[in-house]
Design a protein around this motif. Structure first.
Motif, PDB file in Angstrom:
ATOM      1  N   ASP A  24      39.947  60.089 105.491  1.00 27.10           N
ATOM      2  CA  ASP A  24      40.727  61.335 105.912  1.00 27.10           C
ATOM      3  C   ASP A  24      40.948  61.291 107.215  1.00 27.10           C
ATOM      4  OD1 ASP A  24      38.555  61.271 106.378  1.00 27.10           O
ATOM      5  OD2 ASP A  24      37.774  63.352 105.982  1.00 27.10           O
ATOM      6  N   PHE A  25      40.604  60.608 107.956  1.00 23.32           N
ATOM      7  CA  PHE A  25      40.820  60.138 109.125  1.00 23.32           C
ATOM      8  C   PHE A  25      42.701  59.729 110.121  1.00 23.32           C
ATOM      9  CE2 PHE A  25      37.891  57.495 108.615  1.00 23.32           C
ATOM     10  CZ  PHE A  25      38.574  55.876 109.492  1.00 23.32           C
ATOM     11  N   VAL A  26      42.863  58.690 108.926  1.00 25.70           N
ATOM     12  CA  VAL A  26      43.983  57.936 109.022  1.00 25.70           C
ATOM     13  C   VAL A  26      45.187  58.341 108.056  1.00 25.70           C
ATOM     14  CG1 VAL A  26      45.078  55.343 108.706  1.00 25.70           C
ATOM     15  CG2 VAL A  26      42.584  56.047 108.567  1.00 25.70           C
ATOM     16  N   LYS A  27      46.592  58.624 108.784  1.00 27.82           N
ATOM     17  CA  LYS A  27      47.683  59.689 108.562  1.00 27.82           C
ATOM     18  C   LYS A  27      48.250  58.315 108.770  1.00 27.82           C
ATOM     19  CE  LYS A  27      51.574  61.889 110.443  1.00 27.82           C
ATOM     20  NZ  LYS A  27      52.899  61.488 109.879  1.00 27.82           N
ATOM     21  N   VAL A  28      49.147  57.679 107.366  1.00 32.28           N
ATOM     22  CA  VAL A  28      50.374  56.419 107.231  1.00 32.28           C
ATOM     23  C   VAL A  28      51.546  57.726 106.640  1.00 32.28           C
ATOM     24  CG1 VAL A  28      50.357  55.287 104.805  1.00 32.28           C
ATOM     25  CG2 VAL A  28      48.066  55.687 105.791  1.00 32.28           C
ATOM     26  N   ASP A  29      52.044  56.710 107.721  1.00 37.51           N
ATOM     27  CA  ASP A  29      53.390  57.265 107.575  1.00 37.51           C
ATOM     28  C   ASP A  29      54.265  56.075 106.329  1.00 37.51           C
ATOM     29  OD1 ASP A  29      54.080  58.852 110.092  1.00 37.51           O
ATOM     30  OD2 ASP A  29      54.401  57.075 111.360  1.00 37.51           O
TER      31      ASP A  29
END
Length: 68
Positions: A24-29
């Motif tokens: 949940d702490f990772v944002k994936v483009d």
């Protein structure tokens, strides 16, 4: 927030993407796949051919830039 650039073997990308999406702490483009890029290029070439034949009208550059 920090950004990281990592290089991964093409064959391992689906596994890696599925793995990190679970944090949940990772944002994936999301980036287009190679196949999507190829399809977009093919479509653009087809449109160019139709424009050259007069079967399709092109958008003037000024109008295109105004849309941006």
């Amino acid at each position: 927030m920090a950004q990281l650039i990592i290089q991964i073997q093409d064959s391992k990308i689906p596994f890696f993407m599925e793995l990190i999406k679970n944090f949940d702490f990772v944002k994936v483009d999301n980036y287009p796949t190679k196949e999507e890029i190829k399809d977009n290029i093919r479509e653009g070439l087809k449109e160019m051919q139709l424009i050259e034949k007069g079967e399709m009208t092109a958008t003037p550059l000024k109008d295109f830039l105004n849309e941006l």
